[in-house]
Design an enzyme around this catalytic site. Structure first.
Site, short mmCIF file in Angstrom:
data_model
loop_
_atom_site.label_atom_id
_atom_site.label_comp_id
_atom_site.label_asym_id
_atom_site.label_seq_id
_atom_site.Cartn_x
_atom_site.Cartn_y
_atom_site.Cartn_z
CB THR A 129 24.66 -10.34 -5.95
OG1 THR A 129 26.01 -10.77 -6.15
CG2 THR A 129 24.60 -9.31 -4.85
CG ASP A 163 -0.85 4.46 8.35
OD1 ASP A 163 -0.74 4.94 9.50
OD2 ASP A 163 0.09 3.88 7.76
NE ARG A 164 0.18 0.85 13.47
CZ ARG A 164 0.88 0.60 14.58
NH1 ARG A 164 1.49 1.57 15.22
NH2 ARG A 164 0.93 -0.63 15.04
CG ASP A 220 -3.74 5.71 2.24
OD1 ASP A 220 -3.07 6.14 3.21
OD2 ASP A 220 -3.55 4.57 1.74
CG ASN A 259 6.05 8.11 5.88
OD1 ASN A 259 6.45 9.23 6.16
ND2 ASN A 259 5.36 7.36 6.72
CB THR A 260 6.30 5.31 -0.28
OG1 THR A 260 7.11 4.85 0.79
CG2 THR A 260 7.05 5.13 -1.60
CB THR A 287 -0.43 10.61 -2.01
OG1 THR A 287 0.51 11.08 -1.04
CG2 THR A 287 -1.78 11.24 -1.75
CB VAL A 288 -3.83 5.88 -2.76
CG1 VAL A 288 -4.86 5.22 -3.66
CG2 VAL A 288 -2.50 5.13 -2.84
N1 LIG Z 1 -0.44 -4.74 -7.29
C1 LIG Z 1 0.82 -4.65 -6.90
N2 LIG Z 1 1.72 -5.64 -7.20
C2 LIG Z 1 3.00 -5.54 -6.79
N3 LIG Z 1 3.48 -4.54 -6.08
C3 LIG Z 1 2.65 -3.56 -5.77
C4 LIG Z 1 1.28 -3.55 -6.15
N4 LIG Z 1 0.68 -2.44 -5.67
C5 LIG Z 1 1.66 -1.78 -5.03
N5 LIG Z 1 2.82 -2.43 -5.09
C6 LIG Z 1 4.07 -2.05 -4.49
O1 LIG Z 1 3.97 -2.47 -3.16
C7 LIG Z 1 4.58 -1.53 -2.32
C8 LIG Z 1 3.66 -1.23 -1.19
O2 LIG Z 1 2.57 -0.51 -1.70
P1 LIG Z 1 1.56 0.21 -0.72
O3 LIG Z 1 0.68 1.09 -1.53
O4 LIG Z 1 0.92 -0.78 0.15
O5 LIG Z 1 2.50 1.05 0.19
P2 LIG Z 1 3.40 2.29 -0.18
O6 LIG Z 1 2.62 3.23 -1.01
O7 LIG Z 1 4.73 1.85 -0.68
O8 LIG Z 1 3.64 2.81 1.28
P3 LIG Z 1 2.93 3.99 2.04
O9 LIG Z 1 1.46 3.72 2.02
O10 LIG Z 1 3.53 3.88 3.39
O11 LIG Z 1 3.30 5.21 1.27
C9 LIG Z 1 4.95 -0.32 -3.17
O12 LIG Z 1 6.33 -0.31 -3.38
C10 LIG Z 1 4.24 -0.55 -4.48
O13 LIG Z 1 5.02 -0.12 -5.58
C1 LIG Z 2 4.19 3.41 11.11
C2 LIG Z 2 3.72 4.26 9.96
C3 LIG Z 2 4.90 5.01 9.34
C4 LIG Z 2 3.12 3.32 8.90
O1 LIG Z 2 2.62 4.03 7.82
C5 LIG Z 2 2.62 5.25 10.42
O2 LIG Z 2 1.53 4.55 10.88
C6 LIG Z 2 3.12 6.19 11.50
O3 LIG Z 2 3.81 7.14 11.22
N1 LIG Z 2 2.73 5.90 12.76
C7 LIG Z 2 3.05 6.70 13.92
C8 LIG Z 2 3.44 5.87 15.09
C9 LIG Z 2 2.41 4.84 15.53
O4 LIG Z 2 1.54 4.43 14.77
O5 LIG Z 2 2.47 4.43 16.70
K LIG Z 3 -0.50 2.33 2.81
#
Ligand SMILES: Nc1ncnc2c1ncn2[C@@H]1O[C@H](COP(=O)(O)OP(=O)(O)OP(=O)(O)O)[C@@H](O)[C@H]1O
Ligand SMILES: CC(C)(CO)[C@@H](O)C(=O)NCCC(=O)O
Ligand SMILES: [K+]
Length: 259
Positions: free
Chosen positions: A184, A109-110, A6, A9-10, A12-13
């Protein structure tokens, strides 16, 4: 065994599915310059560390970042001798194709979240995913993704404040003690935390008002548990929803001869 990837944008799992459960979940920053060999070095090191006997025969990928897919394909081919299924590509079948405006490329992802949530809960759902963006996916009665909402992600909002205002530091999201911040950092945390509680409640309420049937709300993504403490009402929270969706789509493609 199935390797589910998976790519957001931030982050990869990677997760290994043995047909009954996930053996392990590995997380790395998304970086399009990473090569197939780099993925394998990282993967093999951690697998050995966790003492997992990974016999990968299949790979499925969901990527919101198109540029990383090439190297992940090479990784699957070179190290596991398999052609990965890539969600969103025409050759990847979906159990319930999306119903959206022509020309829309729904984020994979959606689509994966929708498939995973429908498999577990049936239809008429809102899936809220707190990733880079906060997304709301509406899953219809028959399991199709039929639209939703994209809002800026929680960490992105905090980062935007820090980037745009010279006097605002980088802070991590957390639930503040009080709404009225007396420093702040507390002010920023309050704005983002309670702002998101409001955002999620309002959007879900408006989706429910617009939709023709009662809906359940599923929360996923790393920050879902945090927001559940702010009286955002999820019916359930599932941290492995995307991974589950990948196994569902993989199985569907196997059954229907597409993989
Ligand atoms: N168990 C957790 N507790 C607290 N924060 C977490 C935990 N797991 C992940 N996070 C943080 O939550 C945020 C969202 O994580 P998630 O994996 O859902 O999305 P992401 O990896 O940031 O985004 P994307 O999937 O779009 O790359 C991340 O910043 C991550 O560091
Ligand atoms: C909205 C994000 C960035 C969420 O990861 C991704 O699902 C994406 O790039 N979507 C494309 C646009 C859409 O889902 O309509
Ligand atoms: K995700």
């Amino acid at each position: 065994m199935l390797l589910c990837i998976d790519c957001g944008n931030t982050n990869t799992v990677f997760s290994i599915w043995d047909g009954e459960r996930f053996l392990c979940t590995l997380r790395t920053a998304t970086e399009h310059t990473r090569t197939a060999d780099q993925y394998f070095t990282w993967f093999a090191t951690l697998i050995a560390h966790h003492r997992i006997e990974a016999r990968i025969t299949d790979v499925i990928i969901s990527s919101t970042v198109p540029r990383v897919v090439f190297n992940l394909r090479v990784f699957a081919d070179r190290y596991f001798n398999t052609r990965p299924i890539v969600v969103g590509k025409p050759e990847c079948l979906l159990p319930h194709p999306a119903r959206v405006d022509a020309g829309t490329n729904v984020g994979p992802d959606r689509l994966v979240n929708s498939a995973g949530a429908y498999d577990r809960h049936g239809g008429d759902l809102i899936v809220v995913d707190f990733g880079t963006a906060t997304t709301f996916d509406v899953v219809a009665h028959d399991g199709a993704y039929v639209g939703g909402v994209i809002a800026p992600g929680v960490n992105l909002s905090l980062e935007a404040l820090h980037m745009a205002a010279a006097a605002l530091p980088h802070v991590d999201v957390t639930k503040p003690q009080a709404v009225i911040g007396t420093n702040t950092v507390a002010c920023m945390q309050s704005g983002v935390f309670w702002g998101y509680v409001g955002l999620v409640r309002e959007i879900c309420a408006r989706i429910r008002a617009e939709y023709e049937a009662p809906m359940r709300i599923i929360g996923t993504g790393g920050l879902a548990p945090l927001f559940a403490t702010g009286d955002v009402l999820f019916d359930t929270i599932e941290d492995d929803l995307t991974m589950h969706g990948l196994t569902v789509i993989h199985a569907y493609n196997k059954e229907n001869g597409a993989a």
